[in-house]
Design a protein around this motif. Structure first.
Motif, mmCIF file in Angstrom:
data_model
loop_
_atom_site.group_PDB
_atom_site.id
_atom_site.type_symbol
_atom_site.label_atom_id
_atom_site.label_comp_id
_atom_site.label_asym_id
_atom_site.label_seq_id
_atom_site.Cartn_x
_atom_site.Cartn_y
_atom_site.Cartn_z
ATOM 1 N N ASN A 297 9.490 -13.278 50.181
ATOM 2 C CA ASN A 297 8.656 -12.698 49.129
ATOM 3 C C ASN A 297 9.175 -11.346 48.652
ATOM 4 O O ASN A 297 8.845 -10.907 47.543
ATOM 5 C CB ASN A 297 7.217 -12.549 49.612
ATOM 6 C CG ASN A 297 6.484 -13.881 49.684
ATOM 7 O OD1 ASN A 297 6.851 -14.832 48.997
ATOM 8 N ND2 ASN A 297 5.466 -13.965 50.533
ATOM 9 N N TYR A 300 10.663 -11.149 45.228
ATOM 10 C CA TYR A 300 9.871 -11.453 44.044
ATOM 11 C C TYR A 300 8.709 -10.490 43.810
ATOM 12 O O TYR A 300 7.956 -10.674 42.855
ATOM 13 C CB TYR A 300 9.342 -12.894 44.156
ATOM 14 C CG TYR A 300 10.424 -13.889 44.459
ATOM 15 C CD1 TYR A 300 11.288 -14.341 43.464
ATOM 16 C CD2 TYR A 300 10.622 -14.353 45.765
ATOM 17 C CE1 TYR A 300 12.301 -15.246 43.752
ATOM 18 C CE2 TYR A 300 11.633 -15.258 46.056
ATOM 19 C CZ TYR A 300 12.477 -15.693 45.043
ATOM 20 O OH TYR A 300 13.482 -16.573 45.340
ATOM 21 N N HIS A 301 8.546 -9.479 44.647
ATOM 22 C CA HIS A 301 7.501 -8.489 44.396
ATOM 23 C C HIS A 301 7.719 -7.839 43.035
ATOM 24 O O HIS A 301 8.862 -7.551 42.655
ATOM 25 C CB HIS A 301 7.517 -7.408 45.481
ATOM 26 C CG HIS A 301 7.016 -7.878 46.805
ATOM 27 N ND1 HIS A 301 7.375 -7.284 47.999
ATOM 28 C CD2 HIS A 301 6.171 -8.899 47.139
ATOM 29 C CE1 HIS A 301 6.790 -7.912 48.992
ATOM 30 N NE2 HIS A 301 6.059 -8.895 48.494
ATOM 31 N N ARG A 326 10.662 -20.594 42.624
ATOM 32 C CA ARG A 326 9.759 -19.532 42.171
ATOM 33 C C ARG A 326 9.621 -19.563 40.653
ATOM 34 O O ARG A 326 10.619 -19.601 39.934
ATOM 35 C CB ARG A 326 10.280 -18.176 42.608
ATOM 36 C CG ARG A 326 10.211 -17.962 44.108
ATOM 37 C CD ARG A 326 8.781 -17.800 44.582
ATOM 38 N NE ARG A 326 8.705 -17.643 46.021
ATOM 39 C CZ ARG A 326 8.001 -16.705 46.636
ATOM 40 N NH1 ARG A 326 7.298 -15.832 45.927
ATOM 41 N NH2 ARG A 326 7.971 -16.637 47.953
#
Length: 356
Positions: A297, A300-301, A326
């Motif tokens: 993750n 993709y923050h 994603r």
């Protein structure tokens, strides 16, 4: 004494030469593929050991082989796949990079819905990639399984076991990468790797991860042609293959094979393993998998964390987990910022279509 007209011509020549020099200097100053210096990543721009000019010249004469596979049978790449290739070409301008795309008939592509990427294919980006980097990136459309011929892995095809696979795209890729490394040597990269630095010093190596003890991944593999371990690995893959298990030809089998081949239970990093009259070395997790599967993750923050850039200080590249699925990559996310620097052409074209 030069005549006035001759001096005038000479001044024009010198002025033109200076202009050319300035253009080249400016281009080199801002082109990452030439300088390799990152605006985002701390640390050295080249992690390979220092070379003498003589050894550097010998290396450049024999270009390194880097290759990718696209096993779906689709005619074009996604933007994120193209980004992986562009970043590799920019960071390794002297390498010979080949992208092998499956061209088999549709009947062989049945039962792959659970493996297809959710990203759209982009033929414009694909065509631009191969045009811009035509000197060192080539596209090869072929029946990938033919590379298994004359290797122990061909038995999986002859016996029809690969056709029973629940994960045919993954298992096909896992098998073909090892066969091609054994036949031709070089560096294999997954199409979700983002390359930051030169790879020419990677030899007879794979990378460890830090979320499982003594575990290696097969997303990055570098071996000499004919390496004895690859012969052992292919035989073990035939033995270990289970059509219903996703990693039965991948990381699990690779990890077990190294332990059996070297007769050990631990897998130490940065230690030359001498096994059966051959050698290999295991890279630290930071080399390829600094941001591991359990921290995916972080890519993709919406706002990148500065500490994540620090984690990449000693990374040749980063395997970007879940890049194929994603739905969006924010422009200020870690993945977004890295893509803007290391695959700027692909990123700008994709952004124009709102699809990176």
């Amino acid at each position: 004494m030069l005549s006035r007209s001759t001096r005038k011509k000479l001044r024009k020549i010198l002025a033109f030469a200076f202009l050319v020099y300035c253009c080249v200097y400016c281009a080199n100053s801002f082109d990452h593929s030439t300088t390799g210096k990152s605006r985002l990543l701390p640390g050295a721009d080249n992690l390979c050991p220092m070379e003498s000019s003589a050894s550097r010249g010998q290396r450049n004469e024999k270009a390194q082989n880097i290759f990718f596979f696209e096993t779906s049978g689709e005619p074009c790449l996604t933007a994120r796949q193209a980004c992986s290739i562009e970043s590799t070409a920019r960071s390794n301008p002297y390498a010979m990079i080949s992208v092998h795309m499956e061209n088999s008939e549709p009947t062989r592509q049945a039962n792959v819905k659970n493996e297809r990427t959710s990203q759209r294919r982009n033929c414009a980006i694909t065509n631009r990639l191969f045009q811009e980097w035509e000197n060192n990136v080539k596209l090869v459309r072929e029946d990938l399984l033919q590379h298994l011929k004359n290797t122990p892995l061909w038995r999986l095809q002859q016996q029809g076991r690969l056709n029973q696979s629940v994960y045919p795209l993954t298992h096909r890729s896992d098998a073909v990468r090892v066969a091609m490394l054994w036949k031709y040597g070089g560096v294999y990269l997954d199409l979700d790797c983002l390359v930051f630095r030169p790879l020419y010093c990677l030899k007879n190596t794979v990378g460890l991860v830090d979320f499982l003890p003594d575990w290696v991944e097969n997303g990055v593999m570098a071996f000499d042609a004919g390496h004895p371990f690859l012969q052992f690995l292919m035989k073990y893959m035939v033995f270990a293959f289970k059509p219903e298990e996703y990693i039965s030809l991948g990381p699990a089998t690779l990890t077990d094979s190294i332990k059996y081949f070297c007769d050990r239970t631990d897998l130490p990093a940065e230690t030359m393993l001498t096994c059966r009259n051959s050698s290999m070395i295991l890279q630290t997790p930071q080399a390829f998998y600094a941001i591991n599967n359990r921290r995916q993750n972080a890519f993709y923050h919406p706002e990148a964390d500065q500490s994540d850039f620090e984690d990449l200080r000693f990374s040749y590249l980063s395997h970007v987990y879940d890049a194929g699925n994603r739905p969006s990559v924010p422009d200020k996310s870690l993945y977004g910022l890295l893509a803007q620097e290391f695959c700027p052409t692909t990123y700008s074209m994709a952004l124009a279509n709102g699809e990176f």
